[in-house]
Write an enzyme that holds these catalytic residues in place. Structure first.
Site, PDB file in Angstrom:
ATOM      1  N   ASP A  10      -0.242 -11.975   5.566  1.00 25.83           N
ATOM      2  CA  ASP A  10       1.151 -12.631   5.204  1.00 25.83           C
ATOM      3  C   ASP A  10       2.016 -12.091   6.501  1.00 25.83           C
ATOM      4  OD1 ASP A  10       2.055 -10.623   3.895  1.00 25.83           O
ATOM      5  OD2 ASP A  10       3.036 -11.668   2.436  1.00 25.83           O
ATOM      6  N   CYS A  67      -1.028  -7.852   2.523  1.00 22.53           N
ATOM      7  CA  CYS A  67       0.445  -8.302   2.161  1.00 22.53           C
ATOM      8  C   CYS A  67       1.300  -6.881   2.035  1.00 22.53           C
ATOM      9  CB  CYS A  67       0.428  -9.431   1.079  1.00 22.53           C
ATOM     10  SG  CYS A  67       0.196  -8.906  -0.415  1.00 22.53           S
ATOM     11  N   THR A  69       2.599  -5.762  -0.673  1.00 17.09           N
ATOM     12  CA  THR A  69       2.091  -4.517  -1.892  1.00 17.09           C
ATOM     13  C   THR A  69       0.567  -4.890  -2.186  1.00 17.09           C
ATOM     14  OG1 THR A  69       2.292  -6.393  -3.408  1.00 17.09           O
ATOM     15  CG2 THR A  69       4.301  -5.060  -3.211  1.00 17.09           C
ATOM     16  N   HIS A 100     -18.105   1.529  -7.609  1.00 13.79           N
ATOM     17  CA  HIS A 100     -18.071   1.287  -8.956  1.00 13.79           C
ATOM     18  C   HIS A 100     -17.810  -0.445  -9.241  1.00 13.79           C
ATOM     19  CE1 HIS A 100     -17.082   5.363 -10.976  1.00 13.79           C
ATOM     20  NE2 HIS A 100     -17.818   5.433 -10.294  1.00 13.79           N
ATOM     21  N   HIS A 135     -23.077  -0.079 -13.170  1.00 11.53           N
ATOM     22  CA  HIS A 135     -21.893  -0.840 -12.789  1.00 11.53           C
ATOM     23  C   HIS A 135     -22.422  -2.288 -12.662  1.00 11.53           C
ATOM     24  CE1 HIS A 135     -19.846   2.845 -12.164  1.00 11.53           C
ATOM     25  NE2 HIS A 135     -20.663   3.183 -11.559  1.00 11.53           N
TER      26      HIS A 135
HETATM   27  C1  RB5 Z   1       6.446 -10.658   1.032  1.00  8.48           C
HETATM   28  O1  RB5 Z   1       8.003 -10.371   1.184  1.00  8.48           O
HETATM   29  C2  RB5 Z   1       5.778  -9.934  -0.290  1.00  8.48           C
HETATM   30  O2  RB5 Z   1       6.284 -10.818  -1.641  1.00  8.48           O
HETATM   31  C3  RB5 Z   1       4.248 -10.362  -0.203  1.00  8.48           C
HETATM   32  O3  RB5 Z   1       3.895  -9.534   1.122  1.00  8.48           O
HETATM   33  C4  RB5 Z   1       3.552  -9.521  -1.179  1.00  8.48           C
HETATM   34  O4  RB5 Z   1       3.801  -8.217  -1.356  1.00  8.48           O
HETATM   35  C5  RB5 Z   1       3.236 -10.136  -2.401  1.00  8.48           C
HETATM   36  O5  RB5 Z   1       2.739  -9.738  -3.194  1.00  8.48           O
END
Ligand code: RB5
Length: 150
Positions: A10, A67, A69, A100, A135
């Site tokens: 994203d 993305c 996180t 694993h 595993h």
């Molecule tokens: C975008 O702002 C953020 O929410 C997205 O990149 C991600 O971290 C969502 O899990």
């Protein structure tokens, strides 16, 4: 033949995706960039599903998602059969996700890492084989969620 690797992000992972795509090409991989193609705000699932679809169908052996996180991408990708999408925030986690868990999608939390850290994580992940053995049994149980304690 060069391994074909679909990659997607994203807006939060866009810049690192551009960097990692160049590194992948330099390393000899055939990169399929499934977007996003700018830093404009987008929805992560729109890019997780196309990458996960390729891995789920067997059109690609492995894929990469980014993305902010790593969490949203992993939630969406892991809804696909046969997909094991692992969020890795250190090379050690990336290594263990291959050894694993036989992870077939690497998910990178781009807002938490530098480009250099992202490259190290990606290279470690790409170069680490699955350990197999005990595993295999554990991974098989993931697919049997509807059987209670399997
Ligand atoms: C975008 O702002 C953020 O929410 C997205 O990149 C991600 O971290 C969502 O899990």
């Amino acid at each position: 033949m060069a391994e074909h690797i679909p990659i997607g992000s994203d807006h939060a992972g866009f810049e690192m995706k551009e960097h990692l795509s160049k590194v992948l090409t330099t390393l000899g991989y055939e990169v399929e960039d499934l977007g996003t193609h700018s830093a404009e705000s987008t929805d992560y699932a729109d890019f997780a599903h196309p990458v996960a679809r390729e891995v789920s169908s067997g059109d690609a052996r492995r894929g990469i998602l980014l993305c902010g996180t790593g969490l949203g991408m992993s939630y969406a990708a892991n809804r696909w059969p046969r997909v094991r999408a692992a969020v890795a925030w250190t090379p050690e986690v990336a290594k263990l996700s291959r050894e694993h868990n036989d992870a077939n999608i690497l998910v990178i939390p781009a807002r938490c890492l530098s480009d250099e850290e992202g490259v190290r994580i990606m290279e470690t992940w790409l170069n680490t084989p699955f350990d197999g053995g005990r595993h295999e049994r554990r991974i098989a149980k993931i697919e049997r969620a509807d059987e209670g304690d399997a």
